[in-house]
Motif scaffolding. Structure first.
Motif, PDB file in Angstrom:
ATOM      1  N   ALA A  88       2.354  20.222  23.421  1.00  0.00           N
ATOM      2  CA  ALA A  88       2.352  18.954  24.158  1.00  0.00           C
ATOM      3  C   ALA A  88       3.704  18.254  24.054  1.00  0.00           C
ATOM      4  O   ALA A  88       4.321  18.230  22.991  1.00  0.00           O
ATOM      5  CB  ALA A  88       1.256  18.044  23.608  1.00  0.00           C
ATOM      6  N   ARG A  91       3.987  15.052  25.395  1.00  0.00           N
ATOM      7  CA  ARG A  91       3.708  13.616  25.413  1.00  0.00           C
ATOM      8  C   ARG A  91       3.796  13.067  23.988  1.00  0.00           C
ATOM      9  O   ARG A  91       3.636  13.806  23.011  1.00  0.00           O
ATOM     10  CB  ARG A  91       2.322  13.362  25.987  1.00  0.00           C
ATOM     11  CG  ARG A  91       1.223  13.948  25.118  1.00  0.00           C
ATOM     12  CD  ARG A  91      -0.137  13.853  25.760  1.00  0.00           C
ATOM     13  NE  ARG A  91      -0.502  12.478  25.932  1.00  0.00           N
ATOM     14  CZ  ARG A  91      -1.453  12.052  26.779  1.00  0.00           C
ATOM     15  NH1 ARG A  91      -2.106  12.932  27.518  1.00  0.00           N
ATOM     16  NH2 ARG A  91      -1.753  10.788  26.880  1.00  0.00           N
ATOM     17  N   ALA A  92       4.069  11.766  23.867  1.00  0.00           N
ATOM     18  CA  ALA A  92       4.132  11.138  22.547  1.00  0.00           C
ATOM     19  C   ALA A  92       2.718  10.834  22.075  1.00  0.00           C
ATOM     20  O   ALA A  92       1.923  10.247  22.821  1.00  0.00           O
ATOM     21  CB  ALA A  92       4.943   9.851  22.620  1.00  0.00           C
ATOM     22  N   VAL A  93       2.391  11.266  20.877  1.00  0.00           N
ATOM     23  CA  VAL A  93       1.083  10.947  20.279  1.00  0.00           C
ATOM     24  C   VAL A  93       1.337  10.462  18.851  1.00  0.00           C
ATOM     25  O   VAL A  93       2.397  10.742  18.283  1.00  0.00           O
ATOM     26  CB  VAL A  93       0.132  12.179  20.245  1.00  0.00           C
ATOM     27  CG1 VAL A  93      -0.234  12.622  21.638  1.00  0.00           C
ATOM     28  CG2 VAL A  93       0.727  13.322  19.447  1.00  0.00           C
ATOM     29  N   PRO A  94       0.400   9.722  18.255  1.00  0.00           N
ATOM     30  CA  PRO A  94       0.588   9.327  16.851  1.00  0.00           C
ATOM     31  C   PRO A  94       0.725  10.577  15.973  1.00  0.00           C
ATOM     32  O   PRO A  94      -0.024  11.546  16.143  1.00  0.00           O
ATOM     33  CB  PRO A  94      -0.703   8.564  16.519  1.00  0.00           C
ATOM     34  CG  PRO A  94      -1.188   8.076  17.847  1.00  0.00           C
ATOM     35  CD  PRO A  94      -0.830   9.160  18.816  1.00  0.00           C
ATOM     36  N   THR A  95       1.721  10.565  15.104  1.00  0.00           N
ATOM     37  CA  THR A  95       1.980  11.743  14.262  1.00  0.00           C
ATOM     38  C   THR A  95       2.159  11.331  12.814  1.00  0.00           C
ATOM     39  O   THR A  95       2.106  10.133  12.489  1.00  0.00           O
ATOM     40  CB  THR A  95       3.275  12.467  14.696  1.00  0.00           C
ATOM     41  OG1 THR A  95       4.386  11.622  14.339  1.00  0.00           O
ATOM     42  CG2 THR A  95       3.302  12.761  16.171  1.00  0.00           C
ATOM     43  N   GLN A 107      -0.892  19.071  19.154  1.00  0.00           N
ATOM     44  CA  GLN A 107       0.537  19.360  19.249  1.00  0.00           C
ATOM     45  C   GLN A 107       0.837  20.841  19.047  1.00  0.00           C
ATOM     46  O   GLN A 107       1.975  21.274  19.181  1.00  0.00           O
ATOM     47  CB  GLN A 107       1.323  18.565  18.197  1.00  0.00           C
ATOM     48  CG  GLN A 107       1.202  17.064  18.327  1.00  0.00           C
ATOM     49  CD  GLN A 107       0.224  16.472  17.311  1.00  0.00           C
ATOM     50  OE1 GLN A 107      -0.915  16.916  17.193  1.00  0.00           O
ATOM     51  NE2 GLN A 107       0.650  15.473  16.577  1.00  0.00           N
ATOM     52  N   GLU A 150      -1.450  19.162  27.652  1.00  0.00           N
ATOM     53  CA  GLU A 150      -1.197  17.722  27.577  1.00  0.00           C
ATOM     54  C   GLU A 150      -2.466  16.864  27.550  1.00  0.00           C
ATOM     55  O   GLU A 150      -2.417  15.731  27.100  1.00  0.00           O
ATOM     56  CB  GLU A 150      -0.337  17.274  28.778  1.00  0.00           C
ATOM     57  CG  GLU A 150       1.035  17.942  28.859  1.00  0.00           C
ATOM     58  CD  GLU A 150       2.013  17.481  27.765  1.00  0.00           C
ATOM     59  OE1 GLU A 150       1.705  16.541  27.019  1.00  0.00           O
ATOM     60  OE2 GLU A 150       3.089  18.103  27.661  1.00  0.00           O
ATOM     61  N   ASP A 151      -3.588  17.375  28.057  1.00  0.00           N
ATOM     62  CA  ASP A 151      -4.740  16.488  28.299  1.00  0.00           C
ATOM     63  C   ASP A 151      -6.010  16.850  27.543  1.00  0.00           C
ATOM     64  O   ASP A 151      -7.059  16.241  27.785  1.00  0.00           O
ATOM     65  CB  ASP A 151      -5.059  16.455  29.806  1.00  0.00           C
ATOM     66  CG  ASP A 151      -3.895  15.911  30.614  1.00  0.00           C
ATOM     67  OD1 ASP A 151      -3.360  14.869  30.228  1.00  0.00           O
ATOM     68  OD2 ASP A 151      -3.499  16.546  31.609  1.00  0.00           O
ATOM     69  N   ILE A 181      -7.302  16.330  20.332  1.00  0.00           N
ATOM     70  CA  ILE A 181      -6.840  15.110  19.644  1.00  0.00           C
ATOM     71  C   ILE A 181      -5.665  15.481  18.732  1.00  0.00           C
ATOM     72  O   ILE A 181      -5.519  16.639  18.328  1.00  0.00           O
ATOM     73  CB  ILE A 181      -7.970  14.412  18.842  1.00  0.00           C
ATOM     74  CG1 ILE A 181      -8.494  15.305  17.705  1.00  0.00           C
ATOM     75  CG2 ILE A 181      -9.105  13.994  19.758  1.00  0.00           C
ATOM     76  CD1 ILE A 181      -9.421  14.583  16.736  1.00  0.00           C
ATOM     77  N   PRO A 182      -4.815  14.484  18.411  1.00  0.00           N
ATOM     78  CA  PRO A 182      -3.661  14.783  17.550  1.00  0.00           C
ATOM     79  C   PRO A 182      -4.087  15.272  16.160  1.00  0.00           C
ATOM     80  O   PRO A 182      -5.207  15.012  15.705  1.00  0.00           O
ATOM     81  CB  PRO A 182      -2.920  13.449  17.465  1.00  0.00           C
ATOM     82  CG  PRO A 182      -3.400  12.641  18.626  1.00  0.00           C
ATOM     83  CD  PRO A 182      -4.815  13.088  18.882  1.00  0.00           C
ATOM     84  N   GLU A 218      -2.328   2.250  15.274  1.00  0.00           N
ATOM     85  CA  GLU A 218      -3.019   3.479  15.702  1.00  0.00           C
ATOM     86  C   GLU A 218      -3.092   4.474  14.546  1.00  0.00           C
ATOM     87  O   GLU A 218      -4.146   5.037  14.252  1.00  0.00           O
ATOM     88  CB  GLU A 218      -2.275   4.140  16.882  1.00  0.00           C
ATOM     89  CG  GLU A 218      -2.391   3.417  18.193  1.00  0.00           C
ATOM     90  CD  GLU A 218      -1.325   2.341  18.359  1.00  0.00           C
ATOM     91  OE1 GLU A 218      -0.619   2.026  17.375  1.00  0.00           O
ATOM     92  OE2 GLU A 218      -1.206   1.814  19.473  1.00  0.00           O
TER      93      GLU A 218
END
Ligand code: SF4
Length: 436
Positions: free
Chosen positions: A36, A38-42, A254, A266-267, A270-271, A417
């Motif tokens: 992915a 896209r930015a996700v919480p990491t 990710q 991308e869709d 979950i992270p 988040e």
């Protein structure tokens, strides 16, 4: 230039416009490799609270901080002993070339850890290169041989993958050479799709039967892992434990892939950050935390990521994309070949094309020569050694003599988040959004 007249749209930035126009001209979804974007919480959104007066740090050059971990303590007669809590994730021969598989095997072995096969079975070179080899048992069954199950050190039953939970893998025709076709009993040069679910499962009870079958085939010697893409992680973990798994592998969104539809990458899923916490909760509720080991993958890049995953309760992590980057994926070399693919170093996700500029995800003998397996093994070893040193450094700073002694209380979150997802307090407060 009047900036109002050239302002980019947040809803339709250039890459979205380009995708709409590509879809309009081709009438087909976009297939690509990697993970992915896209930015996700990491894990970047968490920080450690190093010791000072209220806690006592350990001295880096004199005091030990152990890193060993045993996987398969629940039922296996021969659990796996890893010297470091970092393993190499499953990547197939076919998606990767033979040199890459060999380099990963030797690099992991030099650090006393395991590597993993992928769709299409085990190659002799990777068995020889890997002192500890985990054999993936996938829905496609491509290349699956009972003898190979017995040759492996552990078995990983794959129910899903972080890059595409609910979907199967793809291997485009340009990578199906004579050898890959023969291993998978598929026609050469034809696009191949892997199944999204096991042909003989209709529900969780069948997973239990499958695990029993695999134990019988391997005389109860090998640890049996169950791998799932992170989605309904708590329930999936509970069901896998009840089905008899020795270890659970949770792969966050990710995580990378050799090829699948972008909409999956991308869709769906979950992270990794909330997934690890949910899996630990499930294990604790069943009183199985540390009895059934938890391995976490999907976007692990640094020793900080490793330490944070362990602090949330994982026993080990697994790395895929980052290990390829150690082998020079996306390195600024052979730049003209990146350009020929329509990309540049740092942005490449073209593993699906079979034309990897640095010789990793290719079956083309000329491109493959660009990856020297000995040099590659050294780079993988160095990278794993660095991750381990970083993880130990952080654990010592928190006063821990084993990396597994890290705990959620050693961390705070920098965003609401991340605080809610990881269930650690927002920095400077004792507030966990949604929980306290
Ligand atoms: S450099 Fe090779 S391995 Fe890396 S993303 Fe591009 S094609 Fe894939």
């Amino acid at each position: 230039m009047d900036e109002r007249k050239v302002r980019e749209s947040a809803t339709f930035p250039p890459h979205v416009i380009a995708e709409i126009q590509r879809a309009a001209s081709e009438g087909l979804y976009y297939i690509r490799g990697s993970g992915a974007k896209r930015a996700v919480p990491t894990f970047d959104d968490l920080v450690f609270l190093g010791a000072s007066i209220s806690r006592y740090p350990l001295e880096g050059y004199r005091e030990k901080c152990d890193t060993n971990v045993t996987i398969g303590t629940r039922y296996a007669k021969k659990p796996i002993e890893l010297k470091i809590p970092i393993t190499i994730a499953g990547m197939s021969f076919g998606a990767l070339g033979a040199n890459a598989k060999q380099a990963l095997g030797h690099g992991a072995s030099a650090m006393g850890t395991s590597t993993t096969t992928g769709d299409g079975g085990m190659t002799e070179e990777e068995r020889e290169a890997s002192s500890l080899l985990v054999y993936q048992y996938l829905p496609s069954r491509y290349g699956m041989e009972p003898d190979q199950l017995r040759k492996a050190d552990a078995i990983e039953v794959v129910a899903g993958q972080g890059a595409k939970p609910g979907g199967g893998g793809m291997l485009l025709g340009q990578k199906i050479t004579d050898r890959v076709a023969q291993m998978r009993t598929l026609p050469k040069g034809i696009d191949q799709r892997s199944a999204c679910r096991h042909p003989d499962w209709t529900g969780p009870d069948d997973l239990e039967i499958k695990i029993q079958e695999l134990r019988e085939i391997t005389d109860w010697e090998k640890p049996i892992y169950v791998k799932v893409g992170a989605t309904r992680t708590k329930f999936d973990t509970m069901l896998a434990v009840k089905a008899g798994a020795d270890a659970i592998v949770i792969d966050g969104m990710q995580g990378g892939t050799a090829a699948t539809q972008t909409c999956f990458i991308e869709d769906v899923g979950i992270p990794t950050l909330p997934a690890v916490r949910q899996a630990v909760e499930a294990l604790k509720e069943l009183d199985m935390h540390r009895e059934v080991q938890l391995i976490v993958s999907g976007g692990i890049r640094t020793g900080g990521d490793v330490a944070k995953a362990l602090a949330l309760g994982a026993d080990a992590v697994s790395i895929g994309m980052a290990s390829l980057m150690a082998l020079n994926c996306n390195a600024p070399i052979y730049e003209e070949d990146y350009h020929a693919l329509g990309t540049r170093p740092g942005s490449c996700h073209h593993c699906h094309t079979g034309k990897c500029p640095v010789g990793i995800t290719t079956q083309d003998p000329e491109l493959e020569k660009r990856l020297d397996p000995e040099l590659g093994a050294q780079r993988v070893r160095n990278y794993l050694a660095t991750l381990t040193l970083e993880c130990q450094t952080l654990a010592r700073a928190c006063g821990k003599s084993h990396v597994h002694n890290l705990e959620p209380e050693d961390m705070v979150a920098l965003t609401m988040e991340a605080a809610a997802m990881a269930r650690v307090p927002l920095a400077g407060t004792d507030w966990i959004p949604g929980w306290s």
